[in-house]
Design an enzyme around this catalytic site. Structure first.
Site, PDB file in Angstrom:
ATOM      1  N   TYR A  12      -8.112 -22.170 -18.643  1.00  0.00           N
ATOM      2  CA  TYR A  12      -6.842 -22.270 -19.360  1.00  0.00           C
ATOM      3  C   TYR A  12      -6.869 -23.346 -20.442  1.00  0.00           C
ATOM      4  CZ  TYR A  12      -4.853 -19.441 -15.556  1.00  0.00           C
ATOM      5  OH  TYR A  12      -4.569 -18.443 -14.658  1.00  0.00           O
TER       6      TYR A  12
ATOM      7  N   GLU B  15      -3.606 -10.138 -10.755  1.00  0.00           N
ATOM      8  CA  GLU B  15      -3.446 -11.593 -10.799  1.00  0.00           C
ATOM      9  C   GLU B  15      -2.125 -11.994 -10.143  1.00  0.00           C
ATOM     10  OE1 GLU B  15      -5.580 -12.997 -14.892  1.00  0.00           O
ATOM     11  OE2 GLU B  15      -3.559 -12.190 -15.045  1.00  0.00           O
TER      12      GLU B  15
ATOM     13  N   HIS C 286     -13.054 -14.815 -16.855  1.00  0.00           N
ATOM     14  CA  HIS C 286     -11.876 -15.391 -17.508  1.00  0.00           C
ATOM     15  C   HIS C 286     -12.184 -16.818 -17.934  1.00  0.00           C
ATOM     16  CE1 HIS C 286      -7.773 -16.383 -18.453  1.00  0.00           C
ATOM     17  NE2 HIS C 286      -7.294 -15.248 -17.958  1.00  0.00           N
TER      18      HIS C 286
ATOM     19  N   ARG D 234      -9.011 -25.495 -15.133  1.00  0.00           N
ATOM     20  CA  ARG D 234      -8.513 -26.639 -15.904  1.00  0.00           C
ATOM     21  C   ARG D 234      -9.622 -27.291 -16.722  1.00  0.00           C
ATOM     22  NH1 ARG D 234      -3.576 -25.073 -16.278  1.00  0.00           N
ATOM     23  NH2 ARG D 234      -2.746 -24.465 -14.245  1.00  0.00           N
TER      24      ARG D 234
ATOM     25  N   ASP E  20      -1.950  -7.510 -20.462  1.00  0.00           N
ATOM     26  CA  ASP E  20      -1.350  -8.025 -19.230  1.00  0.00           C
ATOM     27  C   ASP E  20       0.070  -7.476 -19.132  1.00  0.00           C
ATOM     28  OD1 ASP E  20       0.290  -9.852 -17.556  1.00  0.00           O
ATOM     29  OD2 ASP E  20      -1.564 -11.005 -17.400  1.00  0.00           O
TER      30      ASP E  20
ATOM     31  N   HIS F 144       4.164 -14.385 -12.854  1.00  0.00           N
ATOM     32  CA  HIS F 144       3.704 -13.166 -12.197  1.00  0.00           C
ATOM     33  C   HIS F 144       4.398 -12.955 -10.852  1.00  0.00           C
ATOM     34  CE1 HIS F 144      -0.411 -13.364 -14.478  1.00  0.00           C
ATOM     35  NE2 HIS F 144       0.627 -13.515 -15.272  1.00  0.00           N
TER      36      HIS F 144
ATOM     37  N   ASP G 188       6.404 -15.749 -18.542  1.00  0.00           N
ATOM     38  CA  ASP G 188       5.099 -15.574 -17.897  1.00  0.00           C
ATOM     39  C   ASP G 188       5.063 -16.105 -16.465  1.00  0.00           C
ATOM     40  OD1 ASP G 188       2.442 -15.216 -17.240  1.00  0.00           O
ATOM     41  OD2 ASP G 188       1.692 -16.809 -18.521  1.00  0.00           O
TER      42      ASP G 188
ATOM     43  N   HIS H 205      -7.240 -16.631 -23.302  1.00  0.00           N
ATOM     44  CA  HIS H 205      -5.904 -16.761 -23.887  1.00  0.00           C
ATOM     45  C   HIS H 205      -6.077 -17.289 -25.319  1.00  0.00           C
ATOM     46  CE1 HIS H 205      -3.766 -17.314 -19.710  1.00  0.00           C
ATOM     47  NE2 HIS H 205      -4.452 -16.187 -19.813  1.00  0.00           N
TER      48      HIS H 205
ATOM     49  N   HIS I 260       2.817 -10.115 -19.142  1.00  0.00           N
ATOM     50  CA  HIS I 260       2.924 -10.789 -20.433  1.00  0.00           C
ATOM     51  C   HIS I 260       3.595  -9.910 -21.485  1.00  0.00           C
ATOM     52  CE1 HIS I 260      -0.692 -13.647 -19.443  1.00  0.00           C
ATOM     53  NE2 HIS I 260       0.322 -13.772 -18.607  1.00  0.00           N
TER      54      HIS I 260
ATOM     55  N   GLU J 218      -6.256 -11.798 -24.824  1.00  0.00           N
ATOM     56  CA  GLU J 218      -5.229 -11.379 -23.864  1.00  0.00           C
ATOM     57  C   GLU J 218      -3.855 -11.353 -24.519  1.00  0.00           C
ATOM     58  OE1 GLU J 218      -3.444 -12.679 -19.495  1.00  0.00           O
ATOM     59  OE2 GLU J 218      -5.455 -13.301 -20.084  1.00  0.00           O
TER      60      GLU J 218
ATOM     61  N   HIS K 129      -4.527  -6.386 -17.008  1.00  0.00           N
ATOM     62  CA  HIS K 129      -4.095  -7.264 -15.933  1.00  0.00           C
ATOM     63  C   HIS K 129      -2.828  -6.641 -15.355  1.00  0.00           C
ATOM     64  CE1 HIS K 129      -6.170 -11.193 -17.465  1.00  0.00           C
ATOM     65  NE2 HIS K 129      -6.975 -10.442 -16.724  1.00  0.00           N
TER      66      HIS K 129
END
Length: 275
Positions: free
Chosen positions: A69, A255, A66, A36, A175, A225, A223, A106, A178, A141, A210
């Site tokens: 976000y 993930e 990664h 975050r 991914d 998972h 989205d 992303h 995705h 991604e 991914h």
């Protein structure tokens, strides 16, 4: 097979390597900082040295860092874009402690500005943060297309790459959840999807996967998972993915909604699908 899972970076690189080996993995993915946002932990140079030495001894695979976000390079808010640029630049500087690895992010959400403006803003950040002698490959991604999310089509990803001056530093992380949620039928027509990827982007740009099943049907743009084999993609599709000539030698990262023991089971399951 180069396969790993998303691990916590709180105890350092060497700890992640040991955790990866304990679950049958030979690579791992981690967040560069709190997902975050916020300041990253200082690099422990002794830990990095130990990781590099041990990873070489066990022939460990390429690892993937990664981005958080909150890194939105194409936000309408200039303060958010400034945060993205500063975070991105800091992360790429830190990545050079572990040379020749992967950094995934992303593309972000254009929040009503449109795909063209979104792509231009992402390129602007990339053209500021990439540098000639960096060893890291930066990965865009593939995204599911929630709201104004960028990267939901191969064409959008190609438009970003085309606007990057040091495009040789760029690649793609595909991914599975995705692209499935984005409307690409990897369940029934994986070969056609990859042919389209090659035609639009170039298969040589594909650097990592991914591996995630999906809680939603094809084209849902949601989205969410799911564990491998328990969603709409299904185990038969993953068998084709891990054996595909274009994909089988790429580093693959789980993930899925799991703890370590769950990742260990999925890694064993996927290794068992390899022909």
């Amino acid at each position: 097979m180069i396969i790993g899972a998303h691990l916590s970076a709180s105890k350092g690189y060497t700890h992640m390597l040991e955790e990866a080996l304990s679950i049958g993995a030979n690579t791992f993915q981690f967040f560069t900082r709190n997902p975050r946002g916020g300041k990253a932990k200082d690099i422990d140079e002794n830990d990095v040295k130990s990781f590099l030495e041990k990873s070489k001894k066990v022939h460990f695979g390429t690892i993937l860092a990664h981005a958080p976000y909150t890194l939105n390079c194409c936000s309408a808010n200039p303060d958010t874009r400034r945060f993205a640029l500063e975070t991105f630049a800091d992360d790429l500087k830190r990545m050079e402690y572990t040379p020749n690895m992967l950094y995934n992010f992303h593309p972000g959400s254009h929040v009503g500005q449109g795909e063209k403006v979104g792509a231009d803003l992402i390129c602007d950040v990339l053209n500021h943060v990439l540098f000639e002698d960096m060893t890291t490959t930066v990965l865009l991604e593939t995204m599911a297309g929630k709201g104004s999310e960028m990267g939901k089509t191969f064409e959008e990803l190609r438009a970003i790459i085309d606007g990057v001056e040091l495009s040789d530093k760029m690649g793609i992380c595909l991914d599975t959840c995705h692209v499935h949620d984005g409307g690409y039928d990897i369940v029934n027509d994986l070969d056609t999807v990859l042919e389209e990827f090659d035609r639009i982007i170039g298969i040589e740009r594909l650097k990592a996967l991914h591996l995630n099943d999906s809680k939603n049907p094809l084209g849902a743009h949601k989205d969410r998972h799911e564990k491998i084999g328990e969603g709409y993609i299904g185990i038969n599709a993953f068998e084709r993915i891990v054996n595909n000539k274009y994909l089988k030698n790429l580093p693959m990262f789980l993930e899925t909604p799991n703890e370590l023991d769950g990742y260990a089971k999925e890694i064993a399951l996927l290794k068992g699908l390899v022909k």
